[in-house]
Design a protein around this motif. Structure first.
Motif, mmCIF file in Angstrom:
data_model
loop_
_atom_site.group_PDB
_atom_site.id
_atom_site.type_symbol
_atom_site.label_atom_id
_atom_site.label_comp_id
_atom_site.label_asym_id
_atom_site.label_seq_id
_atom_site.Cartn_x
_atom_site.Cartn_y
_atom_site.Cartn_z
ATOM 1 N N SER A 137 -9.777 -0.523 3.664
ATOM 2 C CA SER A 137 -8.825 -0.443 2.551
ATOM 3 C C SER A 137 -8.074 -1.633 2.024
ATOM 4 O O SER A 137 -7.899 -1.776 0.749
ATOM 5 C CB SER A 137 -7.619 0.660 3.011
ATOM 6 O OG SER A 137 -8.412 1.869 3.228
ATOM 7 N N PHE A 138 -8.003 -2.571 2.626
ATOM 8 C CA PHE A 138 -7.084 -3.844 2.522
ATOM 9 C C PHE A 138 -7.886 -4.887 3.201
ATOM 10 O O PHE A 138 -8.438 -4.630 4.276
ATOM 11 C CB PHE A 138 -5.768 -3.610 2.904
ATOM 12 C CG PHE A 138 -4.968 -2.560 2.290
ATOM 13 C CD1 PHE A 138 -4.824 -1.430 3.076
ATOM 14 C CD2 PHE A 138 -4.775 -2.561 0.964
ATOM 15 C CE1 PHE A 138 -4.132 -0.150 2.371
ATOM 16 C CE2 PHE A 138 -4.201 -1.226 0.387
ATOM 17 C CZ PHE A 138 -3.945 -0.297 1.036
ATOM 18 N N LEU A 159 -2.791 0.158 -3.770
ATOM 19 C CA LEU A 159 -1.896 -0.724 -3.894
ATOM 20 C C LEU A 159 -0.785 -0.315 -5.049
ATOM 21 O O LEU A 159 -1.276 -0.027 -6.066
ATOM 22 C CB LEU A 159 -2.565 -2.151 -4.340
ATOM 23 C CG LEU A 159 -3.221 -2.706 -3.091
ATOM 24 C CD1 LEU A 159 -3.872 -4.106 -3.715
ATOM 25 C CD2 LEU A 159 -2.310 -3.119 -1.900
ATOM 26 N N SER A 172 -4.193 4.622 0.539
ATOM 27 C CA SER A 172 -5.179 3.390 0.248
ATOM 28 C C SER A 172 -4.889 2.567 -1.205
ATOM 29 O O SER A 172 -5.811 1.898 -1.278
ATOM 30 C CB SER A 172 -6.610 4.061 0.304
ATOM 31 O OG SER A 172 -6.899 4.616 1.585
ATOM 32 N N PRO A 182 0.683 -1.162 0.026
ATOM 33 C CA PRO A 182 -0.115 0.021 0.028
ATOM 34 C C PRO A 182 0.924 1.337 0.062
ATOM 35 O O PRO A 182 2.017 1.306 0.583
ATOM 36 C CB PRO A 182 -0.763 0.004 1.400
ATOM 37 C CG PRO A 182 0.090 -0.999 2.292
ATOM 38 C CD PRO A 182 0.903 -1.859 1.431
#
Lengths: 107, 112
Positions: B98-99, A95, A93, A90
């Motif tokens: 977010s993940f 990737l 927010s 990350p």
């Protein structure tokens, strides 16, 4: 921004062989994802692994966040394991992906 | 349960035309992302929604690209005056926070 490097870029195996794929990242991170992109282009989640080791069948992953790398192990490879393997870390927010390892498993 | 879905799976258009790409996230996921993947490369971030608002659109390459998520669920990526360089696979992802992020099958856009 954060840099993500994957090695090797290409890997050819015979069915049944084991392999290790590596992901290095340039800054400290608090999570990391491994994906398999199959020949049809679908990105499949393999692991969400901020640190430590996880196993799922023939696949396992280890992330050592303090040393800024993660490893993906594939044991007893099968032809269906072929495709591109990506790690992603990350930045905020979003990737940031590496360039991937293209794995070909021959019968 | 159902994963992220994207339509169309393939889109061929002519240079200069307008296109819309649709993403249906996993039910209940508040975060939605668009990425673009060129041949031989990893996906690159375009835009991130938290709910209905674009929380980060810094990855959009120029003002021909725009995305909306009016009701906090389905999102549409809109590209005006398409160029051949826009040809790529456009990927959508969603997440409960977010993940981790879960990706759809993508839309392959070809601009002739």
């Amino acid at each position: 921004g954060i840099q993500v490097e994957q090695s090797p870029p290409d890997l050819i195996l015979q069915e049944g062989a084991n392999s290790t794929l590596r992901c290095n990242f340039s800054d400290s991170v608090n999570n990391l994802q491994w994906f398999h992109q199959n020949p049809w282009g679908q990105l499949i989640n393999l692991f969400y692994i901020p640190s430590g080791t996880k196993q799922n069948g023939r696949l396992s992953a280890t992330t050592v966040a303090t040393e800024r790398y993660s490893l993906l192990y594939i044991s007893s490879s099968q032809t269906t394991d072929s495709g591109v393997y990506f790690c992603a870390v990350p930045r905020g927010s979003r990737l940031t992906f590496g360039e991937g390892t293209q794995l070909t498993v021959n019968p | 349960g159902a994963g992220v879905s994207q339509t169309p799976s393939n889109k061929v258009t002519e240079k200069g035309k307008y296109v819309e790409l649709r993403c249906d996230p996993i039910s209940g996921h508040t975060a939605l992302y668009w990425y673009r993947q060129s041949l031989g490369q990893g996906p690159e971030f375009l835009i991130y929604f938290q709910g209905t608002g674009a929380a980060d659109d810094s990855g959009l390459p120029n003002d021909r690209f725009f995305a909306v998520r009016p009701e906090g669920s389905v999102s549409t990526l809109k590209i005006q005056r398409t160029e051949r360089g826009d040809s790529a696979v456009y990927l959508c992802a969603s997440s409960p926070t977010s993940f981790p992020q879960y990706f759809g099958p993508g839309t392959r856009l070809t601009v002739l």
